[in-house]
Design a protein around this motif. Structure first.
Motif, PDB file in Angstrom:
ATOM      1  N   THR A 165      29.628  65.810  12.073  1.00 51.66           N
ATOM      2  CA  THR A 165      30.180  66.934  12.830  1.00 51.66           C
ATOM      3  C   THR A 165      31.619  66.658  13.230  1.00 51.66           C
ATOM      4  OG1 THR A 165      27.959  67.460  13.630  1.00 51.66           O
ATOM      5  CG2 THR A 165      29.813  68.414  14.834  1.00 51.66           C
ATOM      6  N   LEU A 166      31.898  65.458  13.721  1.00 51.74           N
ATOM      7  CA  LEU A 166      33.269  65.109  14.110  1.00 51.74           C
ATOM      8  C   LEU A 166      34.201  65.120  12.900  1.00 51.74           C
ATOM      9  CD1 LEU A 166      32.591  62.238  16.672  1.00 51.74           C
ATOM     10  CD2 LEU A 166      33.255  64.607  17.151  1.00 51.74           C
TER      11      LEU A 166
ATOM     12  N   ILE B  43      37.641  77.049  15.617  1.00 46.68           N
ATOM     13  CA  ILE B  43      36.463  76.762  14.815  1.00 46.68           C
ATOM     14  C   ILE B  43      35.260  77.382  15.509  1.00 46.68           C
ATOM     15  CG2 ILE B  43      37.362  74.631  13.795  1.00 46.68           C
ATOM     16  CD1 ILE B  43      35.522  73.107  15.718  1.00 46.68           C
ATOM     17  N   THR B  44      34.247  77.644  14.738  1.00 45.67           N
ATOM     18  CA  THR B  44      33.020  78.218  15.275  1.00 45.67           C
ATOM     19  C   THR B  44      31.855  77.315  14.906  1.00 45.67           C
ATOM     20  OG1 THR B  44      32.596  79.510  13.289  1.00 45.67           O
ATOM     21  CG2 THR B  44      33.907  80.579  15.020  1.00 45.67           C
ATOM     22  N   VAL B  45      30.743  77.536  15.557  1.00 44.77           N
ATOM     23  CA  VAL B  45      29.525  76.803  15.228  1.00 44.77           C
ATOM     24  C   VAL B  45      29.197  77.012  13.751  1.00 44.77           C
ATOM     25  CG1 VAL B  45      27.050  76.664  15.674  1.00 44.77           C
ATOM     26  CG2 VAL B  45      28.636  76.952  17.584  1.00 44.77           C
TER      27      VAL B  45
ATOM     28  N   VAL C  48      21.747  71.735  16.726  1.00 45.54           N
ATOM     29  CA  VAL C  48      22.348  70.416  16.921  1.00 45.54           C
ATOM     30  C   VAL C  48      23.865  70.536  16.959  1.00 45.54           C
ATOM     31  CG1 VAL C  48      22.647  68.124  15.877  1.00 45.54           C
ATOM     32  CG2 VAL C  48      20.400  69.206  15.891  1.00 45.54           C
ATOM     33  N   THR C  49      24.419  71.369  16.074  1.00 44.95           N
ATOM     34  CA  THR C  49      25.872  71.584  16.059  1.00 44.95           C
ATOM     35  C   THR C  49      26.336  72.166  17.385  1.00 44.95           C
ATOM     36  OG1 THR C  49      25.826  71.909  13.668  1.00 44.95           O
ATOM     37  CG2 THR C  49      27.763  72.730  14.832  1.00 44.95           C
ATOM     38  N   LYS C  50      25.603  73.150  17.896  1.00 50.57           N
ATOM     39  CA  LYS C  50      25.943  73.739  19.201  1.00 50.57           C
ATOM     40  C   LYS C  50      25.929  72.677  20.288  1.00 50.57           C
ATOM     41  CE  LYS C  50      24.298  78.487  18.672  1.00 50.57           C
ATOM     42  NZ  LYS C  50      23.307  79.471  19.152  1.00 50.57           N
ATOM     43  N   LYS C  51      24.892  71.863  20.291  1.00 48.77           N
ATOM     44  CA  LYS C  51      24.764  70.822  21.316  1.00 48.77           C
ATOM     45  C   LYS C  51      25.984  69.903  21.301  1.00 48.77           C
ATOM     46  CE  LYS C  51      20.749  68.713  22.293  1.00 48.77           C
ATOM     47  NZ  LYS C  51      19.594  67.788  22.191  1.00 48.77           N
ATOM     48  N   ILE C  52      26.396  69.471  20.107  1.00 49.13           N
ATOM     49  CA  ILE C  52      27.549  68.572  19.991  1.00 49.13           C
ATOM     50  C   ILE C  52      28.823  69.257  20.472  1.00 49.13           C
ATOM     51  CG2 ILE C  52      29.013  67.306  18.345  1.00 49.13           C
ATOM     52  CD1 ILE C  52      26.376  66.791  16.740  1.00 49.13           C
TER      53      ILE C  52
END
Length: 127
Positions: free
Chosen positions: A20-21, A36-38, A51-55
């Motif tokens: 993700t990073l 950027i968006t989810v 999971v992407t949202k959480k990060i």
């Protein structure tokens, strides 16, 4: 309830965090003045959207990125107003009949008729 001080505290595997990073850094390097968006991150990593949202939310909470909020009409998903710096502004505008959907030609009467899209930015950019 525990306090999250680093990304490692969120219970997401390190490989997913690193993917993700890397995706965030890639998007910011190729389009430094764009948000950027989810969805844009998920498209690259192919990891679960939750999971992407959480990060991203943790990065926002840790003040590693910033965000603006874009109001959309729930009925048609079209943008109904300008980016704002808080959801509370959008809520106030919607509850005070300040939005009209140009697509549906319909007045927005309450916040429940609005979806809020979060746009993430590198620090120093955004609204």
């Amino acid at each position: 309830m525990s306090v999250i001080k680093t990304l490692n505290d969120v219970g997401v595997p390190e490989e997913i965090i690193n993917d993700t990073l890397t995706a965030i850094n890639t998007l910011y390097k190729t389009h430094p003045r764009n948000n950027i968006t989810v969805q844009s991150i998920t498209k690259i990593t192919r990891h679960d959207i939750g999971v992407t949202k959480k990060i991203l939310y943790v990065l926002l909470g840790l003040r590693k990125i910033t965000a603006t909020y874009l109001p959309r009409h729930k009925k048609c998903n079209k943008v109904i107003g300008a980016e704002e710096t808080s959801v509370e502004v959008i809520q106030h505008m919607a509850n005070n009949n300040a939005y009209i959907c140009g697509n549906c030609i319909q007045k927005i009467w309450q916040f429940q008729e609005v979806d809020v899209e979060i746009l993430f930015w590198p620090l120093g950019f955004g609204k």
